[in-house]
Design a protein around this motif. Structure first.
Motif, short mmCIF file in Angstrom:
data_model
loop_
_atom_site.label_atom_id
_atom_site.label_comp_id
_atom_site.label_asym_id
_atom_site.label_seq_id
_atom_site.Cartn_x
_atom_site.Cartn_y
_atom_site.Cartn_z
N LYS A 39 0.85 -1.20 0.00
CA LYS A 39 0.00 0.00 0.00
C LYS A 39 0.89 1.26 0.00
N ASN A 40 1.90 1.24 0.87
CA ASN A 40 2.81 2.39 0.95
C ASN A 40 3.54 2.61 -0.38
N PHE B 188 1.25 4.46 -2.66
CA PHE B 188 1.20 5.89 -2.34
C PHE B 188 2.46 6.59 -2.85
N ALA C 160 2.42 6.97 -6.61
CA ALA C 160 1.42 7.97 -7.00
C ALA C 160 1.98 9.38 -6.76
N LEU C 161 2.68 9.54 -5.65
CA LEU C 161 3.27 10.84 -5.31
C LEU C 161 4.27 11.27 -6.38
#
Ligand code: UDP
Ligand code: MG
Length: 315
Positions: A233-234, A237, A240-241
Motif C-alpha cells: 500500500k505504501n 502511495f 502515486a506521489l
C-alpha cells in the motif's frame, strides 16, 4: 520436580542413507537419559528404501514408533503429526540427517528440568552448507524478525524441546501453512536458547530444494505478519506521489518554459514500472487470499496410512 518421560520426533523423507545411523545415535542418547522415552519417526511419504529399513528396526524395539503418511505432506506437517501422537512430558524435535546432534538433548533436558517450557537450539555455526544457503538463511531470519510482530529468535531451526503444555497448545492450532518454529515463539511461556554447531548432513542430499525453502520462508512471513500488505500500500502511495510531482513538472515545462512535450521513452518506462508494481502488489494480496482459501477448506493436515508400535495412548 517435573515428570520424566520424553518423546523424540524425527521426520523422515527419503532418508535411506541416514536412517540407521540416526536410529543408532538417537537411541544411544535416549537410553542414557534418566526417564522413559519413545522415538516417533514420521515417514513423510518416502519413496526410497526408508520404510523397509525402518520396519526392521521397529520390529526389534517397541520404544521406536512410526507413522506413515499417505504421501509427502512436508517437513512442518510431519513435525506436527509427531506432536499429535507424542505422549512424553517433554517433546523433542530433531532432523533425521544428524545435522542436529542428538548429543545435545541431555543439555535441553537439563533446562527443561530447571523449569523452562521451550528450549530451542541456536545455530552458532553451520558446517557443510552452501554459501548461498548460509547467507540466505542469515538474511531471511533477520528479515523475518523485521517483518513480524512477535519475537522469533534468529538462526533457530526446529531442533528444540517443548513441554507437554506447549505441545498441547501447538496441536490445538489447526493452521495449514505452518511455520512451526514461529508458532512455538508465538505460544510464549518460559523459553531459552542453547547454542550448538550445526554439523554437516551425515549422508544423502538436502530434502529442502530451493522451492521448498522459498515456500517455508513465505509461510513464515505471511503467517505472522500483514506487513507485506502495508508495504505494498505504501509503495502505491509513494509511486502515486512521484506521478503527481512529475505531472506538475510537465505542466511547468509546457506553459512556463514553453518546452515541447516529447518523450515516448519516459511513458514506456513509467508504464512498465507501474504495471510491474501493480502485479506485484496484486500477487501479495493474492497470496493472503490463497491462504484464506486453504484454511476455509478445512481439510485434515495429513493422512496417516499406517502406524507402527503405537498404542491407544498415542492417539
Ligand atoms: N523432511 C520431511 N519432509 C520433506 C522434507 C524434509 O520430512 O518434505 C525431513 C527430512 O527427512 C529431515 C528434515 O526434514 O529429517 C530436514 O530436512 P533436510 O535435512 O533435508 O533440510 P536442511 O537441513 O537441508 O534444511
Ligand atoms: Mg538437514
Amino acid at each position: 520436580m517435573r515428570d520424566k518421560t520424553y518423546s523424540l520426533i524425527i521426520p523422515l523423507y527419503n532418508e535411506e542413507e541416514v536412517a540407521l545411523e540416526c536410529v543408532k545415535r538417537a537411541t544411544t542418547v535416549m537410553e542414557k537419559i534418566d526417564g522413559d522415552y519413545e522415538i516417533i519417526f514420521v515417514n513423510d511419504g518416502s519413496v526410497d528404501k526408508t520404510v523397509p529399513i525402518m520396519e526392521k528396526v521397529l520390529a526389534a524395539n517397541n520404544k521406536l514408533k512410526m507413522i506413515n503418511f499417505s504421501r509427502n505432506f512436508g517437513h512442518q506437517i510431519a513435525i506436527t503429526a509427531g506432536m499429535d501422537h507424542a505422549i512424553g512430558d517433554a517433546v523433542i524435535v530433531m532432523d533425521a540427517d544428524l545435522q542436529d546432534p542428538p548429543e545435545l538433548i541431555p543439555q535441553m533436558i537439563e533446562k527443561y528440568l530447571a523449569g523452562y517450557e521451550v528450549v530451542y537450539a541456536v545455530r552458532a555455526k553451520r558446517k557443510g552448507e552452501s554459501i548461498f544457503k548460509r547467507i540466505s538463511a542469515k538474511v531471511f531470519y533477520r528479515f523475518l524478525r523485521y517483518m513480524c510482530n512477535i519475537d522469533i529468535p534468529v538462526d533457530t531451526g526446529d531442533f528444540r524441546l517443548i513441554s507437554k503444555e506447549v505441545c498441547k497448545v501447538m496441536t490445538s492450532l489447526t493452521e495449514r501453512n505452518r511455520y512451526v518454529r514461529g508458532l512455538v515463539s508465538w505460544v510464549g511461556f518460559k523459553q531459552i536458547g542453547i547454542e550448538y554447531e550445526r554439523e554437516e548432513r551425515f549422508a544423502g542430499v538436502t530434502k529442502y530444494p530451493f522451492k521448498k525453502m522459498l515456500k517455508l520462508s513465505i509461510d513464515g512471513i505471511t503467517s505472522f505478519s500483514t506487513k507485506p500488505l502495508t508495504l505494498s500500500k505504501n509503495l502505491g502511495f509513494f509511486i502515486a506521489l512521484i506521478g503527481f510531482i512529475y505531472a506538475i513538472i510537465v505542466v511547468i515545462q509546457k506553459f512556463a518554459l514553453n518546452m515541447p512535450n516529447t518523450g515516448w521513452a519516459s511513458i514506456t518506462v513509467v508504464l512498465l514500472i507501474l504495471g510491474g508494481v501493480q502485479l506485484i502488489t496484486l500477487g501479495i494480496v493474492g497470496d493472503y487470499i490463497a491462504r484464506i482459501f486453504d484454511e476455509s477448506k478445512n481439510r485434515p493436515l495429513y493422512i496417516v496410512s499406517k502406524k507402527y508400535n503405537m498404542d491407544e495412548h498415542n492417539d
